[in-house]
Design an enzyme around this catalytic site. Structure first.
Site, short mmCIF file in Angstrom:
data_model
loop_
_atom_site.label_atom_id
_atom_site.label_comp_id
_atom_site.label_asym_id
_atom_site.label_seq_id
_atom_site.Cartn_x
_atom_site.Cartn_y
_atom_site.Cartn_z
N GLY A 143 0.79 -1.22 0.00
CA GLY A 143 0.00 0.00 0.00
C GLY A 143 0.83 1.27 0.00
O GLY A 143 1.74 1.41 0.80
N SER A 144 0.54 2.22 -0.90
CA SER A 144 1.40 3.39 -1.00
C SER A 144 0.93 4.35 -2.09
O SER A 144 -0.25 4.36 -2.43
CB SER A 144 2.83 2.94 -1.29
OG SER A 144 2.82 1.84 -2.18
N ARG A 145 1.88 5.10 -2.70
CA ARG A 145 1.52 6.12 -3.67
C ARG A 145 2.68 6.37 -4.62
O ARG A 145 3.84 6.17 -4.27
CB ARG A 145 1.18 7.41 -2.91
CG ARG A 145 0.76 8.58 -3.78
CD ARG A 145 0.32 9.71 -2.91
NE ARG A 145 1.08 10.92 -3.14
CZ ARG A 145 1.09 11.96 -2.31
NH1 ARG A 145 0.41 11.93 -1.20
NH2 ARG A 145 1.80 13.04 -2.60
#
Length: 249
Positions: A207-209
């Site tokens: 999970g991240s960007r």
């Protein structure tokens, strides 16, 4: 098969297949699967079943599907699967600007459009090159693990900056940002590598960007809230500034 020609003239052969699992995730799946089997053997069903479902979740997280990459030099394609969470004018990261001492010219100083793509734990987390060219920089920055959906995550979270330069001199910078759950950014490329648009360049675990910095005079072809696909969705046409509007439903 990977590399087959698929186009709007009917060339290629379409067919569904189970996506492969990236090697980075296989060790985690083996650990959870082993824990499930051991606890099942010991008749600890309250642990065995959750571990079995966790194994399936790990396999899904590290899935690595094939993508059909647009082949046009004017396109900047999405480096990540997810939702466009921010579109804003910012100064590019200092690590990507100017000469870093290696003689390589980075991004010019001055405000640019940043397109931020938020990846949930349900998205594919393999990141891909937005353009083809030479990898000029891969800069890792330690940091915090705040919610990657926050704007300040671009400057405070653990992150990795990449700079790719095309043969015609156009450079695109983008940043992999760790989130609340993510604890490691895994690069697949290094400075000096020649890569193709849509090629796998790394992943962020759990999970991240990803932030993409568009060149001056280029506006995004995506809107806030839009779902994008790594290696397939066109984020922008280099040198064009269309006004794209959408209506939320």
């Amino acid at each position: 098969m990977a590399g087959d020609i698929l186009d709007n003239q009917g060339r290629g052969e379409a067919g569904w297949q189970w996506p492969s699992i990236h090697p980075e995730g296989r060790k985690f799946a083996l650990i959870t699967a082993a824990a499930s089997l051991v606890t099942a053997f010991l008749a600890w069903e309250t642990i065995a079943w959750p571990m079995a479902f966790l194994t399936l979740g790990v396999l899904a997280f590290f899935r690595d599907p094939e993508r059909v990459v647009p082949q046009d030099d004017k396109y900047i394609v999405s480096p990540a699967d997810g939702m466009v969470s921010l579109i804003t004018q910012v100064e590019p990261p200092a690590e990507l600007v100017g000469d870093d001492g290696s003689g390589t010219t980075g991004l010019p100083a001055g405000p640019v459009t940043r397109v931020s793509i938020f990846m949930s734990v349900f998205d594919v987390h393999i990141n891909r090159a937005p353009i083809g060219g030479i990898v000029r920089r891969v800069v890792y920055m330690p940091g915090k693990f705040m919610n990657a959906d926050l704007d300040k995550a671009s400057e405070e979270n653990e992150r990795q900056h990449l700079l790719i330069e095309r043969p015609d001199g156009v450079s695109i910078g983008f940043t992999q940002i760790a989130g609340l759950v993510a604890r490691r950014i895994v690069p697949f490329v290094k400075p000096g590598d020649m890569i193709a648009v849509g090629q796998r360049v790394g992943l962020i675990r759990f999970g991240s960007r990803v932030d993409v910095y568009l060149p001056a005079g280029t506006s995004p072809r995506v809107v806030l809230g839009q779902t994008v696909i790594a290696g397939e969705t066109v984020l922008a046409d280099i040198g064009t500034q269309p006004l794209i509007e959408g209506v939320s439903q």
